[in-house]
Design a protein around this motif. Structure first.
Motif, short mmCIF file in Angstrom:
data_model
loop_
_atom_site.label_atom_id
_atom_site.label_comp_id
_atom_site.label_asym_id
_atom_site.label_seq_id
_atom_site.Cartn_x
_atom_site.Cartn_y
_atom_site.Cartn_z
N ASP A 1 44.89 38.51 31.22
CA ASP A 1 44.41 39.88 29.87
C ASP A 1 43.59 40.78 31.21
OD1 ASP A 1 45.94 38.53 27.84
OD2 ASP A 1 44.22 37.29 26.73
N PHE A 2 43.14 39.62 31.88
CA PHE A 2 42.26 40.58 33.22
C PHE A 2 42.93 41.56 33.72
CE2 PHE A 2 40.71 41.43 36.91
CZ PHE A 2 39.10 41.53 37.21
N ASN A 3 41.76 42.85 34.05
CA ASN A 3 42.49 44.50 33.70
C ASN A 3 41.60 44.68 34.66
OD1 ASN A 3 43.69 46.81 34.45
ND2 ASN A 3 44.76 47.09 32.65
N ALA A 4 42.17 44.99 36.12
CA ALA A 4 41.33 44.32 37.38
C ALA A 4 41.12 46.51 37.49
CB ALA A 4 41.86 44.24 38.79
N SER A 5 41.91 47.24 37.01
CA SER A 5 41.30 48.57 37.30
C SER A 5 40.28 48.82 35.85
CB SER A 5 42.93 49.61 36.69
OG SER A 5 43.57 49.16 38.37
N ASN A 6 40.97 48.81 34.96
CA ASN A 6 39.58 48.96 33.73
C ASN A 6 38.56 48.17 34.25
OD1 ASN A 6 41.71 50.40 32.65
ND2 ASN A 6 42.53 47.77 30.86
N THR A 7 38.52 47.08 34.39
CA THR A 7 37.36 46.86 35.17
C THR A 7 36.28 47.73 36.12
OG1 THR A 7 37.75 44.21 35.68
CG2 THR A 7 36.09 45.01 36.40
N LEU A 8 37.51 47.86 37.15
CA LEU A 8 36.71 49.21 38.06
C LEU A 8 36.12 50.44 37.61
CD1 LEU A 8 39.27 48.55 40.72
CD2 LEU A 8 36.26 47.75 40.99
N ARG B 1 26.97 41.71 35.16
CA ARG B 1 27.87 40.53 33.96
C ARG B 1 29.44 41.12 34.32
NH1 ARG B 1 23.43 41.83 30.54
NH2 ARG B 1 24.51 43.11 29.50
N ILE B 2 29.85 41.78 34.36
CA ILE B 2 30.75 42.48 34.69
C ILE B 2 31.34 41.90 36.36
CG2 ILE B 2 31.88 44.50 35.70
CD1 ILE B 2 31.34 46.42 33.39
N VAL B 3 30.45 42.07 36.81
CA VAL B 3 30.78 41.46 38.58
C VAL B 3 30.87 40.05 38.73
CG1 VAL B 3 29.76 41.40 40.90
CG2 VAL B 3 29.97 43.15 40.05
N LEU C 1 41.11 42.61 41.69
CA LEU C 1 40.28 43.43 41.67
C LEU C 1 40.21 43.98 43.03
CD1 LEU C 1 37.66 44.31 40.21
CD2 LEU C 1 36.56 42.59 41.56
N VAL C 2 40.21 43.10 44.26
CA VAL C 2 40.59 43.52 45.99
C VAL C 2 41.78 45.13 46.15
CG1 VAL C 2 41.50 42.90 47.83
CG2 VAL C 2 39.93 41.92 46.74
N LYS C 3 42.67 44.22 45.42
CA LYS C 3 44.30 45.08 45.60
C LYS C 3 43.26 46.21 44.60
CE LYS C 3 49.05 45.24 44.16
NZ LYS C 3 50.37 44.05 43.35
N THR D 1 43.37 51.07 45.97
CA THR D 1 43.54 52.04 45.75
C THR D 1 42.87 53.38 44.66
OG1 THR D 1 44.85 51.21 43.18
CG2 THR D 1 46.36 51.72 45.88
N HIS D 2 42.05 52.22 43.45
CA HIS D 2 41.45 52.42 43.02
C HIS D 2 40.04 53.59 43.90
CE1 HIS D 2 40.10 52.26 39.08
NE2 HIS D 2 39.40 52.48 39.04
#
Length: 199
Positions: free
Chosen positions: A32-39, A72-74, A86-88, A92-93
């Motif tokens: 469920d983790f979405n790296a783009s949403n986190t950024l 907290r997010i980090v 997250l790195v990937k 691009t982000h």
């Protein structure tokens, strides 16, 4: 005796089901983790932070609250899978929150300006690094800086050089713990001379 055997078997089955359920729940959270949403979340919070007036130490409660949300997010990045995603996504982000990542993809540092100058805290640095037990996080102490790059020393496993515009700091991972180390010219020679990004 037969009744005892059945009871033991029943307990074993229940424990197995609970264990499987926990494993499934853990895998589900990873998926469920979405790296783009986190950024994106970090970007929105940083934008809100930058819009706040700090003259005469105004809005400190709100500023502290936003910084805590970002922290907290980090610090919720606790697995190698999340870290890799997250790195990937970051490559691009390219959000305004700085995330310097080592060449070997095992160490990264988030940096942002906190606007908490009144509290003596201008910049926040949080390191994330892979261990055998997942990803650990650690706030970096000492003089905070905006780090643009992390280089790893191929001759010293677990040793990293953190680059800001003004200096280079050394850190090492030993027994799962991160600590600042002194660096010498040999260490610095492993860092390439690519130009730094503008802050």
């Amino acid at each position: 005796m037969k009744s005892v055997t059945i009871n033991i078997l029943s307990i074993a089955i229940v424990l197995s089901m609970i264990s499987s359920s926990c494993d499934f729940s853990k895998k589900s959270k990873e998926n469920d983790f979405n790296a783009s949403n986190t950024l994106d979340e970090l970007e929105v919070l940083l934008t809100q932070l930058n819009q706040l007036d700090t003259i005469d130490c105004r809005n400190m409660d709100q500023i502290v609250s936003i910084n805590e949300s970002m922290r907290r997010i980090v610090e919720n990045i606790r697995s190698a899978e999340k870290f890799d995603k997250l790195v990937k996504a970051y490559k691009t982000h390219r959000p305004n929150v700085k995330f310097a990542i080592s060449e070997d993809g095992t160490f990264g540092v988030f940096s942002w300006r906190t606007k908490m100058d009144c509290l003596g805290n201008q910049i926040k640095n949080i390191a994330l690094y892979k261990t055998d037990n997942g990803v650990l996080t650690s706030s970096l102490y000492g003089t905070p800086m905006i780090y643009h790059r992390v280089s790893s020393n191929p001759m010293k496993k677990g040793n990293y050089l953190l680059h800001s515009n003004s200096t280079i700091k050394g850190y090492s991972i030993s027994n799962g713990y991160l600590e600042e180390t002194s660096i010498d010219l040999k260490d610095a020679s492993f860092a390439d001379n690519q130009p730094f990004e503008d802050e």
